[in-house]
Enzyme design. Structure first.
Site, PDB file in Angstrom:
ATOM      1  N   LYS A  79       0.851  -1.210   0.000  1.00  0.00           N
ATOM      2  CA  LYS A  79       0.000   0.000   0.000  1.00  0.00           C
ATOM      3  C   LYS A  79       0.880   1.252   0.000  1.00  0.00           C
ATOM      4  O   LYS A  79       1.925   1.280   0.662  1.00  0.00           O
ATOM      5  CB  LYS A  79      -0.905  -0.036   1.225  1.00  0.00           C
ATOM      6  CG  LYS A  79      -1.960   1.051   1.281  1.00  0.00           C
ATOM      7  CD  LYS A  79      -2.867   0.844   2.495  1.00  0.00           C
ATOM      8  CE  LYS A  79      -3.942   1.909   2.602  1.00  0.00           C
ATOM      9  NZ  LYS A  79      -4.810   1.711   3.774  1.00  0.00           N
ATOM     10  N   SER A 154      -9.781   1.794   2.903  1.00  0.00           N
ATOM     11  CA  SER A 154      -8.910   2.534   2.021  1.00  0.00           C
ATOM     12  C   SER A 154      -7.885   1.677   1.275  1.00  0.00           C
ATOM     13  O   SER A 154      -7.303   2.146   0.286  1.00  0.00           O
ATOM     14  CB  SER A 154      -8.161   3.604   2.819  1.00  0.00           C
ATOM     15  OG  SER A 154      -7.300   3.004   3.754  1.00  0.00           O
ATOM     16  N   SER A 178      -9.900  -0.638   7.026  1.00  0.00           N
ATOM     17  CA  SER A 178      -9.336  -0.497   5.684  1.00  0.00           C
ATOM     18  C   SER A 178      -8.688  -1.725   5.083  1.00  0.00           C
ATOM     19  O   SER A 178      -8.388  -1.725   3.885  1.00  0.00           O
ATOM     20  CB  SER A 178      -8.317   0.631   5.669  1.00  0.00           C
ATOM     21  OG  SER A 178      -8.987   1.831   5.481  1.00  0.00           O
TER      22      SER A 178
HETATM   23  N1  GLN Z   1     -13.068   4.022   6.350  1.00  0.00           N
HETATM   24  C1  GLN Z   1     -12.446   4.376   7.588  1.00  0.00           C
HETATM   25  C2  GLN Z   1     -12.035   5.825   7.567  1.00  0.00           C
HETATM   26  O1  GLN Z   1     -12.282   6.452   6.606  1.00  0.00           O
HETATM   27  C3  GLN Z   1     -11.282   3.478   7.859  1.00  0.00           C
HETATM   28  C4  GLN Z   1     -10.097   3.866   7.112  1.00  0.00           C
HETATM   29  C5  GLN Z   1      -8.900   3.040   7.479  1.00  0.00           C
HETATM   30  O2  GLN Z   1      -9.007   2.008   8.117  1.00  0.00           O
HETATM   31  N2  GLN Z   1      -7.747   3.551   7.109  1.00  0.00           N
HETATM   32  O3  GLN Z   1     -11.474   6.326   8.476  1.00  0.00           O
END
Ligand code: GLN
Length: 487
Positions: A79, A154, A178
């Site tokens: 990532k 994400s 995410s």
């Molecule tokens: N969707 C969640 C957020 O927007 C989790 C994102 C993540 O785990 N990086 O914060």
């Protein structure tokens, strides 16, 4: 089957029996990427050249009769919020465009030490803020099961490249779901270990008390192998924990007799898609037939999780992202002004408003507000107290149960564009995953079926802190049971 479709453990057996070479695995994977990547857009950059050198090294080791690591020669995607020395690391943000870190994250060092073949950096929501990968400054990733849909986020790029066979394995990060949510949207296995199990050194911070690096793989065995590589204490990360890393592989084969599983009713209440609900409940039934004892339980503070999470992560993010000032890293806006006195301030302002996307700016503002003197007690402090109560719900549940099983997301992958203009709807996608990060626990997302439209559905297994062995053991048994049921 083509090499790019196989799991890491299958490829390892072919490698050590000299039926294939690491260079062949990589070449086939590169061909595959060239074929499908235009439709998916899972990668932000590739590292085929250094990858090929690494693959050659593994082939030489095999030729010389040396023992190789079980993951040596296996392609892996990383990532793009994880630092890779001299390779662009952008967090999918314009503000970090062109940034090449001078060092490798600890996790990347460990992948290299195991002689894994890093093939590229994957797309993500900018600074890991989002649930659909639509917040990338470099365009969205598409779900391999339906290109009009999001892959989740994400870590949507990492999930999509594993699902589309553009990588055998991938690394993601999970602050509020995410890894697990994109894994469930793309039909792969996503594991978020306990907070402190894997070093965050070199992971670009979003919300430091939540962030954790984990794996995306085709099956639970590969998750166990990869987790073994990346776990462990690191003096460079003061929140990493000095505790033995068990041999995750050896716990997989144990059966489920006598294992007690709690099924929190709040995770199946209002708002859940009926197909998701029935598919997850069917899978729970299946493992109770395999010897696990499953019972309904209540987690009374679940309803406060989303508000509590979004107050705390935005607060931490507003502080973490203060460092992007146009001086130290990446992007700097053109700034001209009459008065030299204000030109520095103008440069900061312009750089940050041009460099960050809408969602990131929204969260910085929200977090700055929650932390400001007049509102600190009402929002930040209160949310910290709620965080403790949510943690206590889990502590209580784990007095009686070895694990909990829930859905990962209330619905399968949604259409690109469907929620992007409605941040609150987007935040609700995280309802079943954020609690786990609030409590710092390990959890895994396992594919458990499909919707009528043919979209993957995942379930989530949650265990006590540092009980990744139990997580993988139940995950493996679940995977086997589902596999048998299919036949
Ligand atoms: N969707 C969640 C957020 O927007 C989790 C994102 C993540 O785990 N990086 O914060």
């Amino acid at each position: 089957m083509s090499l790019y479709e196989l799991t890491a453990h299958q490829l390892h057996n072919l490698l050590i029996s000299k039926q294939i070479s690491a260079c062949e695995i990589l070449s086939e994977t590169i061909n595959r990427i060239e074929q499908v990547e235009p439709g998916i857009h899972g990668y932000l950059c590739n590292t085929f050249d250094t990858g090929m050198e690494q693959a050659k090294k593994v082939d030489e080791m095999i030729a010389q009769g040396q023992d190789i690591h079980p993951l040596a020669g296996i392609p892996i995607a990383v990532k793009d919020n994880i630092c890779t020395k001299s390779i662009p690391t952008t967090c999918a943000s314009k503000i970090l465009e062109g940034f090449k870190p001078p060092y490798d994250a600890t996790v990347v060092e460990k992948l290299k030490k195991a002689n894994m073949v890093i093939i590229g950096k994957t797309n993500m929501d900018e600074f890991a803020m989002g649930s659909s990968t639509e917040n990338s400054a470099f365009g969205p990733t598409h779900n391999p099961w339906d290109l009009e849909r999001v892959p989740g986020g994400s870590s949507g790029g990492s999930a999509a490249v594993v699902a589309s066979c553009e990588a055998t394995t991938a690394i993601g990060s999970d602050t509020g779901g995410s890894i697990r949510q994109p894994a469930s949207f793309c039909g792969v296995v996503g594991m978020k270990p306990t907070y402190g199990r894997v070093s965050r050194y070199g992971l670009i911070a979003y919300a430091s008390s939540f962030d954790q690096i984990g794996s995306l793989t085709r099956d639970v065995t590969d998750a166990a192998l990869l987790m073994k590589v990346i776990s462990g204490y690191d003096p460079a990360d003061s929140t990493s924990v000095k505790i033995v890393v068990p041999d995750y592989l050896s716990c997989l084969e144990k059966d489920l007799k006598g294992i007690k599983i709690g099924v929190p009713t709040e995770y199946f209440a209002q708002g859940i898609d009926t197909e998701v609900k029935s598919t997850v409940l069917d899978a729970i039934n299946l493992i109770s037939k395999n010897g696990a004892l499953c019972e309904n339980i209540s987690m009374p503070h679940t309803e406060y999780a989303i508000s509590c999470y979004y107050i705390l992560v935005t607060s931490e993010a507003s502080s973490n992202l203060a460092r992007y000032d146009g001086v130290q890293y990446g992007y700097r806006a053109e700034h001209r002004t009459q008065s030299t006195e204000h030109s520095l301030l103008n440069m900061y302002r312009k750089t940050r408003s041009e460099g960050f996307g809408d969602e990131v700016r929204r969260r910085i503002m929200l977090g700055t507000y929650a932390l400001s003197a007049g509102y600190y007690d009402a929002y930040y402090l209160k949310a910290q107290k709620v965080r403790t109560m949510i943690k206590q719900d889990f502590n209580k549940a784990f007095e009686k149960y070895d694990a909990l099983i829930t859905p990962v997301s209330p619905f399968p992958a949604f259409k690109i564009g469907e929620k992007v203009d409605d941040p609150l709807q987007m935040y609700l996608a995280d309802i079943y995953t954020v609690t786990i990060n609030l409590a710092g626990l390990p959890a895994i997302s396992i594919p458990c079926g499909f919707s009528k439209e043919g979209l993957p559905i995942g379930l989530q297994i949650i265990c006590k802190a540092f009980d990744e062995e139990m997580l993988l053991r139940i995950g493996f048994a679940m995977e086997k049971a589902l596999d048998r049921a299919k036949k």
